[in-house]
Design a protein around this motif. Structure first.
Motif, PDB file in Angstrom:
ATOM      1  N   VAL A 107     -10.210   1.788   5.798  1.00  0.00           N
ATOM      2  CA  VAL A 107      -9.644   0.558   5.252  1.00  0.00           C
ATOM      3  C   VAL A 107      -8.523   0.037   6.154  1.00  0.00           C
ATOM      4  O   VAL A 107      -8.410  -1.163   6.399  1.00  0.00           O
ATOM      5  N   TYR A 108      -7.712   0.954   6.644  1.00  0.00           N
ATOM      6  CA  TYR A 108      -6.621   0.545   7.535  1.00  0.00           C
ATOM      7  C   TYR A 108      -7.174  -0.075   8.809  1.00  0.00           C
ATOM      8  O   TYR A 108      -6.716  -1.143   9.241  1.00  0.00           O
ATOM      9  N   GLN A 109      -8.168   0.566   9.419  1.00  0.00           N
ATOM     10  CA  GLN A 109      -8.737   0.051  10.661  1.00  0.00           C
ATOM     11  C   GLN A 109      -9.392  -1.305  10.455  1.00  0.00           C
ATOM     12  O   GLN A 109      -9.251  -2.214  11.270  1.00  0.00           O
ATOM     13  N   PHE A 165       0.886  -2.462   3.821  1.00  0.00           N
ATOM     14  CA  PHE A 165      -0.014  -3.084   2.845  1.00  0.00           C
ATOM     15  C   PHE A 165      -1.066  -2.083   2.358  1.00  0.00           C
ATOM     16  O   PHE A 165      -1.252  -1.891   1.157  1.00  0.00           O
ATOM     17  N   VAL A 166      -1.734  -1.432   3.308  1.00  0.00           N
ATOM     18  CA  VAL A 166      -2.816  -0.511   2.956  1.00  0.00           C
ATOM     19  C   VAL A 166      -2.276   0.725   2.246  1.00  0.00           C
ATOM     20  O   VAL A 166      -2.936   1.291   1.365  1.00  0.00           O
ATOM     21  N   SER A 167      -1.053   1.137   2.600  1.00  0.00           N
ATOM     22  CA  SER A 167      -0.486   2.349   2.001  1.00  0.00           C
ATOM     23  C   SER A 167      -0.317   2.223   0.493  1.00  0.00           C
ATOM     24  O   SER A 167      -0.265   3.234  -0.211  1.00  0.00           O
ATOM     25  N   ARG A 168      -0.251   0.993  -0.011  1.00  0.00           N
ATOM     26  CA  ARG A 168      -0.093   0.780  -1.447  1.00  0.00           C
ATOM     27  C   ARG A 168      -1.417   0.944  -2.207  1.00  0.00           C
ATOM     28  O   ARG A 168      -1.432   0.995  -3.430  1.00  0.00           O
ATOM     29  N   PRO A 226      -3.317   5.652  -2.275  1.00  0.00           N
ATOM     30  CA  PRO A 226      -3.256   6.654  -3.353  1.00  0.00           C
ATOM     31  C   PRO A 226      -4.366   6.472  -4.384  1.00  0.00           C
ATOM     32  O   PRO A 226      -4.964   7.459  -4.854  1.00  0.00           O
ATOM     33  N   ALA A 227      -4.658   5.227  -4.748  1.00  0.00           N
ATOM     34  CA  ALA A 227      -5.725   4.981  -5.725  1.00  0.00           C
ATOM     35  C   ALA A 227      -7.083   5.366  -5.155  1.00  0.00           C
ATOM     36  O   ALA A 227      -7.930   5.945  -5.854  1.00  0.00           O
ATOM     37  N   TYR A 228      -7.320   5.050  -3.884  1.00  0.00           N
ATOM     38  CA  TYR A 228      -8.578   5.451  -3.261  1.00  0.00           C
ATOM     39  C   TYR A 228      -8.726   6.977  -3.305  1.00  0.00           C
ATOM     40  O   TYR A 228      -9.784   7.502  -3.670  1.00  0.00           O
TER      41      TYR A 228
END
Length: 412
Positions: free
Chosen positions: A342-344, A369-372, A375-377
Motif C-alpha cells: 500500500v505504501y509503495q 498517511f499510510v501509517s494510519r 494497523p487496521a490492515y
C-alpha cells in the motif's frame, strides 16, 4: 487440413461477429481524447489527462498511472487469444471452462475491444501486462458479476420488483479497485444494464464532525483524520444504501453523496449536495467499494496487541455491519500478499501527480498517511482472507489475489 480450414473459418466468423457488433456501438459510449494526437494512447503514456476528465456517477477519476513495460505483444489471432484467456488464474474461480470460453469468444472479443477503446489502447499491440489486465482480470470478473446478477434475479417471480444486486469490493488502497470498478461500470452500461457506483469514502463525516471526533479522541492518530472506523456517517450510509435498493422502476431517482478530499487543504469535507450525481431506476447492480468493507471486529486484546490505538477503532467497527455489510449480496475481495504494498502504490501515485505538476504528498507525508491505515490492515486482513467478509456467503464470494503489479495471480 480440413479441420484447420474449419477452425480458421470459425475464428473468422467469430471475429466478424464481434466486429459487426462493435460497428453498432454509439460513439458517445466512449470518452473522447481529442486533445491528444497520434495513435491510441496506452495506460503507461499520458493517461492522467484522460482520467482527470472521466467521471462515473459523478466521481471524477484521479490519475491512474501504471508501470507497464512498453514492448508490444501483438495479438496475432483469435486462437492465440483464446489460449491466453484459458491460462488466466481466474478462469476456474469464475466458473469458466475452456468450452465456455470458446462458446462465448465473441463476447470476449467485444468486451476486450471496448475496454481497449475506453483505455485508449491499440488492441492489436497490447503489452503482456495490458493483456493480463483485460483478459485475465477485468473480463473474467465482469462475467462472474453477470453470473451473480442472473442468480440474484432468479430468486424473484415474474412481475416482482427486483432490487439491484449490491456487489461489495473489499480492497486495499492503491491496488486498482477504482480502475476495476470503473471498467465494470462501463461494461454494465455497454451491455444495457443500469449501474451505480458508491464508495465508503462518500460516507465520511463532514469536516465539522471529523473535528469533533478528533477532539474527543486526543492523541489517537488513527482517528485524527478521516479513514478508520468511526470517521463515517453511518446514518447516511444506511439511508443511501436503502434508497438504492428501492430503485426498481423508471422515474425513481436519488442523489448519491460525494466527498471532496481537497477541501480544507486536504482534510476534506462532504461535497455540496447540489453537486451530487443523480441515479435513476431501475437499477440492475450497485458497485460498492472500500478499503475496509467486510472487516470484522476482533477481541479487544487481539487489536491492542497490534496497536493500542486500535481499541477505539475496533469498538466503532461493531456498528458497521448494519450500516454497510448487511446490504451486500455478493463480494469481491482483492487479496494482497503484503500490506506494505500500500505504501509503495501510494508513493507511486503521489510521484506521478507531482510529475504532472499537480499537488502531491511528499514521501514523508505518504508514510504518515499510510501509517494510519496499516494497523487496521494488520489486524483485520487475516480474518478477512481466511473467513471472508462479515456476513458473506462463500458461494457468492470471489477472492482475487494480486501481485505487486496489481495483476491477478493463482494464489492459494
Amino acid at each position: 487440413m480440413a479441420a484447420d480450414d474449419s477452425l480458421h473459418s470459425t475464428l473468422y466468423q467469430t471475429t466478424a461477429t464481434a466486429k459487426s457488433k462493435l460497428s453498432f456501438m454509439p460513439s458517445q459510449m466512449f470518452p473522447q481524447r481529442s486533445h491528444l494526437s497520434g495513435g491510441g494512447c496506452s495506460w503507461m503514456q499520458d493517461d492522467s489527462a484522460f482520467y482527470d476528465n472521466v467521471a462515473t456517477n459523478g466521481r471524477t477519476r484521479g490519475p491512474l498511472h501504471s508501470v507497464f513495460p512498453t514492448t508490444p505483444a501483438q495479438v496475432s489471432s483469435v486462437n492465440d487469444l483464446y489460449e491466453f484467456i484459458c491460462k488466466g488464474p481466474l478462469v476456474s474461480k469464475t466458473n469458466l471452462t475452456p468450452e465456455k470460453v470458446s462458446d462465448s469468444i465473441d463476447k470476449w472479443l467485444l468486451y476486450g475491444s471496448q475496454l481497449c477503446r475506453l483505455f485508449q489502447l491499440n488492441e492489436l499491440f497490447l503489452t503482456e501486462p495490458q493483456k493480463v489486465r483485460i483478459y485475465h482480470y477485468y473480463i473474467p470478473v465482469f462475467l462472474w458479476c453477470e453470473q451473480e446478477i442472473s442468480h440474484h434475479n432468479s430468486m424473484f417471480q415474474e412481475g416482482d420488483d427486483i432490487p439491484p444486486l449490491v456487489i461489495g469490493f473489499s480492497a486495499p488502497q492503491g491496488c486498482g479497485k477504482t480502475t476495476l470498478v470503473f471498467a465494470l461500470d462501463f461494461l454494465f452500461r455497454m451491455t444495457g444494464r443500469n449501474s451505480a457506483t458508491i464508495s465508503i469514502d462518500d460516507f465520511y463525516l463532514t469536516a465539522e464532525d471529523q473535528a469533533k471526533l478528533r477532539d474527543s479522541n486526543p492523541g489517537n492518530a488513527l482517528l485524527e483524520f478521516r479513514g478508520n472506523a468511526g470517521s463515517h456517517d453511518l446514518s447516511l450510509s444506511i439511508e443511501t444504501l436503502t434508497a438504492l435498493g428501492k430503485l426498481t422502476k423508471e422515474g425513481m431517482k436519488i442523489k448519491l453523496p460525494r466527498y471532496d478530499k481537497s477541501a480544507y487543504n486536504g482534510r476534506g469535507d462532504r461535497a455540496d449536495p447540489s453537486t451530487w450525481p443523480e441515479v435513476e431506476g431501475p437499477l440492475t447492480v450497485v458497485l460498492f467499494e472500500g478499503w475496509m468493507l467486510g472487516f470484522k471486529p476482533l477481541p479487544a486484546e487481539a487489536v491492542k496487541a497490534v496497536d493500542l490505538q486500535l481499541e477505539t477503532v475496533n469498538k466503532n467497527l461493531e456498528a458497521y455491519y448494519d450500516a454497510w455489510d448487511r446490504f451486500i449480496n455478493s463480494w469481491i475481495v482483492i487479496k494482497i500478499q503484503d500490506p506494505s504494498c500500500v505504501y509503495q502504490w501510494r508513493l507511486q501515485a503521489e510521484i506521478a501527480m507531482r510529475a504532472d505538476g499537480k499537488p502531491g504528498m511528499s514521501d514523508e507525508e505518504v508514510m504518515d498517511f499510510v501509517s494510519r491505515y496499516l494497523p487496521a490492515y494488520k489486524a483485520y486482513l487475516p480474518t478477512l482472507y481466511s473467513k471472508g467478509p462479515n456476513g458473506s456467503n462463500p458461494e457468492h464470494l470471489l477472492v482475487v489475489e494480486i501481485d505487486e503489479g496489481r495483476n491477478p495471480i493463482l494464489g492459494n
